[in-house]
Every structure is written in C-alpha cells, then in structure tokens.
Design an enzyme around this catalytic site. Structure first.
Site, short mmCIF file in Angstrom:
data_model
loop_
_atom_site.label_atom_id
_atom_site.label_comp_id
_atom_site.label_asym_id
_atom_site.label_seq_id
_atom_site.Cartn_x
_atom_site.Cartn_y
_atom_site.Cartn_z
CG HIS A 28 3.93 2.90 4.47
ND1 HIS A 28 3.46 2.10 5.47
CD2 HIS A 28 2.83 3.48 3.92
CE1 HIS A 28 2.14 2.19 5.52
NE2 HIS A 28 1.74 3.02 4.59
CE1 TYR A 297 0.94 2.72 -2.88
CE2 TYR A 297 1.81 0.56 -2.38
CZ TYR A 297 0.97 1.61 -2.08
OH TYR A 297 0.17 1.54 -0.96
C1 HEM Z 1 -4.50 6.05 -3.24
C2 HEM Z 1 -4.19 5.58 -2.03
C3 HEM Z 1 -2.76 5.33 -1.63
C4 HEM Z 1 -1.61 5.96 -2.01
C5 HEM Z 1 -1.48 7.16 -2.95
C6 HEM Z 1 -0.51 5.32 -1.33
C7 HEM Z 1 0.81 5.69 -1.46
C8 HEM Z 1 1.89 4.93 -1.03
C9 HEM Z 1 3.26 5.14 -1.45
C10 HEM Z 1 3.75 6.25 -2.36
C11 HEM Z 1 4.02 4.17 -0.86
C12 HEM Z 1 5.51 3.92 -1.06
C13 HEM Z 1 5.68 3.02 -2.29
C14 HEM Z 1 7.10 2.73 -2.68
O1 HEM Z 1 7.94 3.65 -2.78
O2 HEM Z 1 7.40 1.51 -2.93
C15 HEM Z 1 3.12 3.36 -0.06
C16 HEM Z 1 3.50 2.28 0.69
C17 HEM Z 1 2.63 1.52 1.44
N1 HEM Z 1 1.25 1.62 1.48
FE1 HEM Z 1 0.13 2.92 0.46
N2 HEM Z 1 -0.99 4.28 -0.57
C18 HEM Z 1 -2.35 4.25 -0.72
C19 HEM Z 1 -3.22 3.36 -0.12
C20 HEM Z 1 -2.86 2.39 0.76
C21 HEM Z 1 -3.78 1.50 1.42
C22 HEM Z 1 -5.31 1.47 1.22
C23 HEM Z 1 -3.05 0.69 2.22
C24 HEM Z 1 -3.62 -0.39 3.09
C25 HEM Z 1 -3.24 -1.64 3.06
C26 HEM Z 1 -1.64 1.04 2.05
C27 HEM Z 1 -0.55 0.43 2.65
C28 HEM Z 1 0.77 0.66 2.34
C29 HEM Z 1 1.89 -0.09 2.90
C30 HEM Z 1 1.82 -1.22 3.92
C31 HEM Z 1 3.06 0.45 2.33
C32 HEM Z 1 4.49 0.03 2.60
C33 HEM Z 1 4.99 -0.92 1.52
C34 HEM Z 1 6.45 -1.25 1.72
O3 HEM Z 1 6.84 -1.59 2.85
O4 HEM Z 1 7.20 -1.15 0.73
N3 HEM Z 1 -1.58 2.07 1.17
N4 HEM Z 1 1.83 3.84 -0.18
#
Ligand code: HEM
Length: 306
Positions: A28, A297
């Site tokens: 993202h 995260y």
């Molecule tokens: C184990 C499963 C998952 C992993 C390893 C993962 C990993 C990540 C990582 C590394 C980030 C960036 C975080 C940061 O630097 O602040 C992120 C952001 C995000 N993830 Fe996931 N994620 C997972 C599951 C999910 C799921 C199930 C959703 C569904 C809602 C999701 C939705 C998002 C969203 C919307 C962002 C953006 C947040 C922002 O705008 O700061 N993720 N994810």
C-alpha cells in the site's frame, strides 16, 4: 519459525516483489490523504458502547491506497485498493482498514508468506514460477474468492465509487456486555462504477488520485459504514470465508470526506493504521491474520522511520 523472523520475512518478501523504497510502506505504498468526519447512527450505539459509535461527530484521518508496494504503480492495474480510516478523539483512537476484496487470500500469516515468496519474480525470467504458484492455488482453493475479486474485476472509475470490505469479524459489545459479531464495509454514496482496462490506462498513471483530488475540490465524498452481522455458524476467525449475501446489514454511520490533505508524514512523524487498535466496546477475534497484522505493520513502520 520464530515470530520475529516471520514478520521480517513478510516485509522482505514484499520488498523483493515491489522493490525497497525509502520511507514508503512495504505494501500500500501509493496513497492519498484526506480529512473526514464520522457520525455514527443510533443503531451503532445500540450494538457497541465504543466511543466513536455514540453519535457525536468524530474527526477522522483517511488514506486511500493501491495495494502494491510500488509507489509508482499505475492506477489501472488489476490489484486491490485500500481505505484506512483513523477515528481520533480526545483520549482514544479506533482504526478501520478495508480493501476492495471481501475476503483475504490466506488463513494464516505463514501461508501468506509462502504466497508472497512464490509470487516473487525469478531474476532469470522476470516472472514468478507459474507452475509452483498454480500448485499453491490448487492446494488452497480458499484463496480463489480474493483472487477473483481483484483479477476478474475491471479497474475502478474512482476511489469514491467502490465498496471496501474488512475480511475480519469484530465483536461489538454493548453496555450490558452483549457481543454481536460483524464485518465492516464502507459503501459509496456515489454508487459503484468501474471502467474498461484501456480507458483506465489512457487516463494516466495517477488517475485515481487525481480524480479524488478533483472530487474533493468540488464537494465531499461520502461512504456509509455498514456492519454485516454474522449468523450462527459463520466462521469468525477465517478471513478467506465468504459469508452468505443475505446476512443482515446494519447502517452504522456516515463517513464524510471533506478535504484532501498534503501527506502528513515526514521527518520523525509517521502515521500507522492498525486494525487491532480499537476502543473498549470493540473486541478482536483470534483470526490469525488479524493478530499478525500489527506485528507486520510495525516492521514496515520501523523501516519507514529508519
Ligand atoms: C498477514 C496479512 C497481512 C500483511 C502481512 C499485511 C501487510 C501490510 C503492510 C506491511 C502494510 C504497510 C504498513 C505500514 O507501513 O504502515 C499494509 C498496509 C495495509 N493493509 Fe495489510 N497486510 C495484511 C493483511 C491485510 C488485510 C487482511 C487487509 C484488509 C483489510 C489489509 C489492508 C491494508 C490496508 C488498507 C493498508 C494501508 C494502510 C495505510 O494506508 O497506511 N491488509 N499491509
């Protein structure tokens, strides 16, 4: 595998697929920020005693994003899109994160790591090993609804014309300690609209972000927060599970996005959206993906600060 190694490897696998970009999120990476107001309905207050559901307007920070870890990803790509909502009041915060897919790809972080490592391009060919990837999906049919929700759908016309879903169930606890399990979704007031791939490509690399800026110059962008209530027997800890379409939907609030914000991150300041950051009155399930997310995260967030 030790916990720490799992989360380091998840971030390393994202970096191996999308590149490592200083100060950017490992996934993202490309986003637009906005200021919003959230107002809950009496139906939300009846389900949960959490502060943001009591009906007073709550100041909200919103970030729309492309799921890819590539900050220069083309907005026409067939991949997920996200919305991150931070409800912030004097004395507390609750984050709601949702994507354009109603379900997630895997049931556990270990399986998600396996998938991320399989989709990494082979340096010799520039492509992932399609045979091994195909074998993974053969063994994991539970991933297919999430794949279909992204790959079989045309590109978005706008961040403002798509429904965003949380695949996790949360427990909404009222003053009498009664718990109702439900999944969030954010439904656009402007209706659903998608466009053909060619048209999306022709609109340019950043067309979704440009469209959002334009809509917010002209007025506000509104979503309705709905809660899809679980019925007896619906799996509460499996983010790959599709719940039947006839489950009751409760209108829980109105998110009115009023103004685009310049990126609030810089120097020592970053924002982290974390779906386990919830007020009293909202309970977390034992869903292994939900439980894994804050740990992944925070690895990504520390790298952003480094
Ligand atoms: C184990 C499963 C998952 C992993 C390893 C993962 C990993 C990540 C990582 C590394 C980030 C960036 C975080 C940061 O630097 O602040 C992120 C952001 C995000 N993830 Fe996931 N994620 C997972 C599951 C999910 C799921 C199930 C959703 C569904 C809602 C999701 C939705 C998002 C969203 C919307 C962002 C953006 C947040 C922002 O705008 O700061 N993720 N994810």
């Amino acid at each position: 595998m030790e916990d720490e190694e799992l989360y380091e490897r998840l971030i390393a696998a994202a970096n191996a697929s999308f590149g490592s970009h200083p100060r950017r999120r490992a996934l993202h990476a490309k986003g637009s920020w906005a200021r919003a107001n959230f107002t809950a309905t009496p139906a939300a207050a009846a389900l949960s005693r959490a502060h943001p559901f009591q009906g007073a307007p709550i100041e909200t920070l919103v970030r729309f994003s492309n799921a890819s870890g590539d900050p220069d990803a083309h907005d026409a790509e067939r991949e997920g899109r996200g919305i991150a909502v931070k409800l912030r009041w004097d004395g507390g915060e609750t984050d709601i994160l949702a994507t354009t897919s109603p379900t997630f790809l895997t049931r556990t972080p270990e399986e998600f790591l396996e998938l991320m490592e399989l989709r990494r391009p082979d340096p010799a060919t520039g492509e992932p090993d399609m045979e091994r990837l195909g074998a993974f999906f053969g063994e994991h049919p539970e991933a297919l609804p999430a794949i279909q929700a992204v790959l079989m759908k045309e590109p978005l016309a706008s961040f403002a014309t798509v429904t965003y879903f949380s695949p996790h169930a949360f427990g909404f606890v009222d003053a009498a300690e009664r718990t109702t399990w439900a999944r969030y979704r954010l439904v656009p007031s402007a209706g659903e609209q998608r466009i053909a791939d060619d048209e999306a490509k022709a609109r340019g690399t950043d067309y979704l972000h440009a469209d959002l800026a334009e809509r917010l110059r002209a007025g506000s962008v509104v979503f309705e927060l709905r809660l899809q209530l679980a019925a007896d027997g619906d799996p509460l800890e499996d983010p790959t599970a599709v719940w039947p379409a006839d489950r009751e939907l409760v209108v829980a609030g109105r998110l009115e996005i009023g103004e685009l914000l310049t990126d609030p991150e810089g120097g020592e300041h970053i924002e982290v959206f974390d779906p386990t950051r919830v007020d009293d009155g909202i309970e977390l399930s034992a869903d292994p993906i939900l439980q894994a997310r804050p740990k992944a995260y925070s690895v990504s967030a520390y790298k952003r600060l480094a």
